[in-house]
Design a protein around this motif. Structure first.
Motif, PDB file in Angstrom:
ATOM      1  N   SER A  32       1.123  -1.216  -0.057  1.00 28.73           N
ATOM      2  CA  SER A  32      -0.339   0.050   0.354  1.00 28.73           C
ATOM      3  C   SER A  32       0.739   0.991   0.160  1.00 28.73           C
ATOM      4  O   SER A  32       0.214   2.387  -0.576  1.00 28.73           O
ATOM      5  N   ALA A  71       0.166  11.132   3.351  1.00 29.75           N
ATOM      6  CA  ALA A  71      -0.528   9.495   3.498  1.00 29.75           C
ATOM      7  C   ALA A  71       0.377   8.943   3.738  1.00 29.75           C
ATOM      8  O   ALA A  71       0.263   7.923   4.824  1.00 29.75           O
ATOM      9  N   ILE A 114       0.778   6.467   7.676  1.00 27.57           N
ATOM     10  CA  ILE A 114       1.216   5.165   7.071  1.00 27.57           C
ATOM     11  C   ILE A 114       2.000   4.504   8.850  1.00 27.57           C
ATOM     12  O   ILE A 114       1.346   3.737   9.508  1.00 27.57           O
ATOM     13  N   ASP A 164       0.101   7.060  -7.419  1.00 23.89           N
ATOM     14  CA  ASP A 164       0.158   7.846  -7.012  1.00 23.89           C
ATOM     15  C   ASP A 164       0.537   9.255  -7.433  1.00 23.89           C
ATOM     16  O   ASP A 164       0.700  10.740  -7.468  1.00 23.89           O
ATOM     17  N   ILE A 204       1.433   3.667  -3.001  1.00 26.45           N
ATOM     18  CA  ILE A 204       1.158   5.337  -3.275  1.00 26.45           C
ATOM     19  C   ILE A 204       2.021   5.790  -3.986  1.00 26.45           C
ATOM     20  O   ILE A 204       1.925   7.391  -5.039  1.00 26.45           O
TER      21      ILE A 204
END
Lengths: 223, 223
Positions: free
Chosen positions: A106, A146, A150, A114, A110
């Motif tokens: 994950s 982000a 995390i 992204d 990102i």
């Protein structure tokens, strides 16, 4: 680019010094102790869109890894391939912990989906010259915000616990542009700390853009 | 969005009808026969950036999948997790064929990294209104050209042979925007054929944007 045979014992990596996606594979090969022969593709002179390179990668990008008689493209697919065929040292948590593998992937995604592609050279060139740096910073800030959130739960010495993983490999390459765009890393203290600790490792130091043979001497001096 | 407990037996999918990344997970859950409860997040009214949603996903995006007591984000990481924990029916070639898995992941990553994020809503909103459709078409054309070239060697009934894989799942969702941007699919006959055959499968038909409860009736009529 010089001529090469596809079927060769020593892996060949088509790479560009500033390309963070190339940097991911340079770091992974170093971490796994796989010697490789670099072939330099100059993205500024559009060598990636030459007929010769498009035969290696119809997507017109680096990296391309020639290994096991295969032409592999897309850095995340290459990382997964290396992990499946050369599992040691592992760059993902063990298969018995799919939840932890998901956290690693994950964070990686990102950056790999992204952030990186939205601020790469091809995209920036479509924007007005004075809009490029703010665009790059906006993209990186969104992603790093982000990731930092995390990491508050996942980080140890590195992004996910104390193991170097795909997540670190992705963060590592993205940092080069973050610094170039003058992203304020005080906003992302965990990320900044992880990057510092990665640079203590030979595998990551050797894979740095500044340590590549295709990095012009003048850019080394100014960094 | 309504309240929910994280630890729940039936997976919960936070989704938006037009989101191709949500569509990937809707399709994968359908293909694997995993019933789920959809929760709708309206990207147009910025629900993805609400405090409540940012707790689920600090990246402010859909999909989020609540499963096995975990909050999973980033669609490609979710696909890998589902494949690792619910291997049947397989959406990747067998582990004994890492080369073929690399082809699947390479096609997937062209869409998931180089296409989708560069033309998503957040990016388009930063562009002048009259530049959005040409930008979207430019991004999709670049990616589809590369994918079509790969499919010339890899495709059978689907993107890689006759097995439905991650690659098909990614292509499937991207087609929605390709059609919206009026990309000329005659340029990509193999891709167009794969998409047609995917739509013969219930799993993909049910996951279509137009078949979601949060799709406004008026958009259904105009499609």
């Amino acid at each position: 680019m010089t001529e090469q045979k596809v079927d060769t014992p020593k892996p060949i990596l088509y790479t560009y010094f500033r390309s963070s996606c190339s940097g991911r594979i340079r770091a992974a090969l170093n971490l796994k102790g796989i010697p490789y022969e670099p072939r330099y593709v100059n993205l500024l002179t559009e060598e990636q869109n030459s007929e010769e390179h498009l035969k290696l990668n119809p997507n017109g990008k680096v990296p391309v890894l020639i290994i096991d008689g295969l032409q592999l493209t897309q850095s995340m697919a290459i990382l997964e391939y290396l992990e499946e065929t050369r599992p040691e040292p592992a760059l993902l948590p063990s298969r018995s912990d799919p939840a932890r593998r998901a956290v690693v992937r994950s964070i990686s995604d990102i950056i790999a989906a992204d952030v990186q592609p939205v601020q790469n050279l091809g995209v920036l060139r479509r924007l007005p010259a004075d809009g490029r740096k703010p665009w790059g910073r906006w993209v990186v800030d969104n992603g790093f915000r982000a990731v930092e959130a995390i990491l508050q739960k996942s980080a140890g010495r590195y992004c996910v616990g104390d193991q170097v993983t795909f997540a670190d490999i992705c963060v590592y390459g993205q940092m080069w542009n973050a610094l170039r765009y003058e992203v304020d890393m005080k906003e992302y203290p965990i990320l900044a700390g992880v990057y510092e600790r990665l640079l203590e490792l030979d595998a990551f130091r050797d894979a740095l853009w500044i340590n590549q043979e295709d990095c012009p001497a003048e850019q080394r001096q100014h960094s």
